[in-house]
Motif scaffolding. Structure first.
Motif, short mmCIF file in Angstrom:
data_model
loop_
_atom_site.label_atom_id
_atom_site.label_comp_id
_atom_site.label_asym_id
_atom_site.label_seq_id
_atom_site.Cartn_x
_atom_site.Cartn_y
_atom_site.Cartn_z
N ARG A 86 1.15 -0.95 0.19
CA ARG A 86 0.19 0.14 0.35
C ARG A 86 0.96 0.84 -0.41
O ARG A 86 0.86 2.75 -0.55
N GLY A 89 2.76 1.44 -3.36
CA GLY A 89 1.94 2.04 -4.05
C GLY A 89 1.39 4.04 -3.97
O GLY A 89 1.00 4.47 -5.28
N ARG A 90 1.36 4.01 -3.35
CA ARG A 90 1.17 5.73 -2.48
C ARG A 90 2.29 6.25 -3.05
O ARG A 90 1.56 7.55 -3.93
N HIS A 92 4.46 5.81 -5.51
CA HIS A 92 4.30 5.19 -6.65
C HIS A 92 3.01 7.04 -7.41
O HIS A 92 2.92 7.47 -8.40
N ARG A 93 2.13 6.93 -7.02
CA ARG A 93 0.73 7.67 -7.30
C ARG A 93 1.79 8.80 -7.40
O ARG A 93 1.08 9.88 -7.96
N ASP A 94 1.94 8.78 -6.11
CA ASP A 94 2.50 10.81 -5.78
C ASP A 94 3.81 10.81 -6.59
O ASP A 94 3.00 11.52 -7.03
N ILE A 96 3.82 9.89 -9.71
CA ILE A 96 3.28 9.71 -11.10
C ILE A 96 1.82 11.40 -11.50
O ILE A 96 2.97 12.34 -12.27
N SER A 97 1.89 12.00 -10.08
CA SER A 97 0.85 12.77 -10.49
C SER A 97 2.15 14.13 -9.97
O SER A 97 1.19 14.93 -11.05
#
Length: 100
Positions: A86, A89-90, A92-94, A96-97
């Protein structure tokens, strides 16, 4: 040939050359003679058969009935992701954004 059927035509363009002992050559020649095949035909068919077996052995996974049932159950009801997954994933999302 039956009308409408298509026979696959193979061309033998490639070569393999290798050295072997006199004993091995004599054994292979004897086996080819017993099989009623030419030396080349016997060598090629034997090599291809063994190559297919080895490739299949490494590319196909055979499961017991119990292992198959467990695998399918995990696909139907996967476990919850671990905390480390988890967090990854966070992150990675951060990342990418921020790059968008």
């Amino acid at each position: 040939m039956a009308r409408g059927s298509k026979a696959a035509k193979t061309t033998n363009e490639d070569r393999m050359d290798f050295r072997l002992s006199s004993e091995h050559k004599a054994l292979i020649e004897k086996a080819a003679a017993y099989s009623g095949e030419s030396l080349t035909g016997f060598a090629v068919s034997t090599l291809v058969t063994e190559a297919r077996r080895i490739v299949r052995e490494h590319e196909i996974v055979a499961l017991s009935a119990a292992d198959r049932d467990r695998f399918l159950a995990l696909l139907d009801r996967p476990p919850a992701p671990a905390d480390s997954l988890r967090r990854a994933g966070r992150r990675h999302r951060d990342l990418i954004s921020r790059s968008e």
